[in-house]
Write a protein that holds these residues in place. Sequence first.
Motif, PDB file in Angstrom:
ATOM      1  N   UNK A 282       0.822  -1.215   0.000  1.00 30.50           N
ATOM      2  CA  UNK A 282       0.000   0.000   0.000  1.00 30.50           C
ATOM      3  C   UNK A 282       0.856   1.267   0.000  1.00 30.50           C
ATOM      4  N   UNK A 283       1.700   1.408  -1.012  1.00 30.10           N
ATOM      5  CA  UNK A 283       2.453   2.643  -1.201  1.00 30.10           C
ATOM      6  C   UNK A 283       2.356   3.054  -2.663  1.00 30.10           C
ATOM      7  N   UNK A 284       2.273   4.364  -2.898  1.00 30.97           N
ATOM      8  CA  UNK A 284       2.272   4.872  -4.262  1.00 30.97           C
ATOM      9  C   UNK A 284       2.792   6.301  -4.250  1.00 30.97           C
ATOM     10  N   UNK A 285       3.186   6.766  -5.411  1.00 32.01           N
ATOM     11  CA  UNK A 285       3.848   8.057  -5.532  1.00 32.01           C
ATOM     12  C   UNK A 285       2.998   9.266  -5.242  1.00 32.01           C
ATOM     13  N   UNK A 286       1.690   9.092  -5.050  1.00 30.61           N
ATOM     14  CA  UNK A 286       0.812  10.234  -4.774  1.00 30.61           C
ATOM     15  C   UNK A 286       0.692  10.534  -3.283  1.00 30.61           C
ATOM     16  N   UNK A 287       1.238   9.666  -2.443  1.00 25.62           N
ATOM     17  CA  UNK A 287       1.106   9.862  -0.999  1.00 25.62           C
ATOM     18  C   UNK A 287       1.965  11.037  -0.533  1.00 25.62           C
ATOM     19  N   UNK A 288       1.493  11.720   0.501  1.00 25.92           N
ATOM     20  CA  UNK A 288       2.272  12.813   1.075  1.00 25.92           C
ATOM     21  C   UNK A 288       1.845  13.052   2.515  1.00 25.92           C
ATOM     22  N   UNK A 289       2.691  13.737   3.255  1.00 22.01           N
ATOM     23  CA  UNK A 289       2.399  14.083   4.642  1.00 22.01           C
ATOM     24  C   UNK A 289       2.704  15.561   4.855  1.00 22.01           C
ATOM     25  N   UNK A 290       2.088  16.150   5.865  1.00 25.25           N
ATOM     26  CA  UNK A 290       2.395  17.529   6.247  1.00 25.25           C
ATOM     27  C   UNK A 290       3.551  17.521   7.239  1.00 25.25           C
ATOM     28  N   UNK A 291       4.481  18.458   7.095  1.00 26.90           N
ATOM     29  CA  UNK A 291       5.615  18.554   8.006  1.00 26.90           C
ATOM     30  C   UNK A 291       5.872  20.011   8.363  1.00 26.90           C
ATOM     31  N   UNK A 292       6.188  20.251   9.630  1.00 23.77           N
ATOM     32  CA  UNK A 292       6.647  21.581  10.009  1.00 23.77           C
ATOM     33  C   UNK A 292       8.151  21.675   9.771  1.00 23.77           C
ATOM     34  N   UNK A 293       8.751  22.826  10.073  1.00 25.76           N
ATOM     35  CA  UNK A 293      10.164  23.035   9.766  1.00 25.76           C
ATOM     36  C   UNK A 293      11.068  22.082  10.545  1.00 25.76           C
ATOM     37  N   UNK A 294      10.705  21.812  11.799  1.00 28.70           N
ATOM     38  CA  UNK A 294      11.520  20.921  12.618  1.00 28.70           C
ATOM     39  C   UNK A 294      11.490  19.502  12.047  1.00 28.70           C
ATOM     40  N   UNK A 295      10.324  19.041  11.598  1.00 30.66           N
ATOM     41  CA  UNK A 295      10.218  17.714  10.998  1.00 30.66           C
ATOM     42  C   UNK A 295      10.987  17.648   9.689  1.00 30.66           C
ATOM     43  N   UNK A 296      10.992  18.742   8.935  1.00 33.44           N
ATOM     44  CA  UNK A 296      11.769  18.786   7.697  1.00 33.44           C
ATOM     45  C   UNK A 296      13.255  18.612   7.977  1.00 33.44           C
ATOM     46  N   UNK A 297      13.699  19.189   9.084  1.00 41.24           N
ATOM     47  CA  UNK A 297      15.105  19.057   9.488  1.00 41.24           C
ATOM     48  C   UNK A 297      15.452  17.588   9.730  1.00 41.24           C
ATOM     49  N   UNK A 298      14.608  16.887  10.488  1.00 41.34           N
ATOM     50  CA  UNK A 298      14.863  15.475  10.761  1.00 41.34           C
ATOM     51  C   UNK A 298      14.741  14.641   9.484  1.00 41.34           C
ATOM     52  N   UNK A 299      13.767  14.979   8.636  1.00 42.72           N
ATOM     53  CA  UNK A 299      13.557  14.191   7.428  1.00 42.72           C
ATOM     54  C   UNK A 299      14.732  14.326   6.462  1.00 42.72           C
TER      55      UNK A 299
END
Length: 310
Positions: A282-299
């Motif tokens: 159950x994965x596909x290229x259209x999936x996405x999540x919301x991230x704040x700036x701190x989460x972007x740093x970890x990602x």
Amino acid sequence: MNFFLVFQNKSYHKEKSGGYLWAPQKNEKGQTFHHWTDMKKVKKGDIIFNSYDTEMLSVLVAKEDCLERERPSSLDDLKLWHKDGWMILVEYIDLVRPINYKDYMEDILKLQGEKYAPFNKIGRGNTGYLFRVSLELAEYLFQILEDTNGITKTSLVLANKQIDIEIIEDLEKELKSTISLEQTEKELIVKSRIGQTLFKKALLKQGNKCRLCGVTDERFLIASHIKKWSQSSNDERLDVNNGLLLCPNHDSLFDKGYISFDGDGTILVSESIDMSTKVFLNINGTMNIDMNERQQYYMEWHRVNIYKPR
């Protein structure tokens, strides 16, 4: 829990390196001041906002109650203060984006209270070391921290209680002594144990479902660290922004680096996964999540260190 603000203009780097705060009991004339004696009011779990050159660079969490200690040798070359003093062992939580107090001074002056306040009426720091912070000002500073750095009050409260740190450290000792276990088995034990801590509860408060597929049964949700807990500092282990709630399928893919997320939250899927496997998992290229700036740093750390594009 009490809150304080410490001015570290001369001693910040040395104190940070040693993981402590230190103030003298008296000056050479035998005088003492509230901004020194207030060190004795600091208890384990209290939060201290720091100031260095007018900016907040770190938030500190007291590891123990204040101790009576002589001046650390690392401060000797500064030639400051009497030798006898007060010490607080602290955890320094560094900010990705330093906060300039001047940008918020109008509100700070309204909220800080009148007695033993850190700033004077024209917005300059009062002469001294440690100052009391009112609950109203603390709440305001917490909001600034969340808006600018993604550091939430919840993560700091968890750090205060030291619950996750103690569990992790005890677990590390336990696993080191368990030679018969394979490394993969050890990692599964770690993930299972940490999943039962307040870290997961904090993530559940932000949304009780898998970030990708929407599974809501908490029995099958895993608190997955974005930056691996084994490579995170204690404060990063407790930061809820360093976590994703995922179902077992998506947690396994993320943990092993077969999926990650771009800066805008769009899923990245390893080219090594064929189409049929994508369907089953159950994965596909259209999936996405919301991230704040701190989460972007970890990602970003996850993309560089864990993700396997091919």
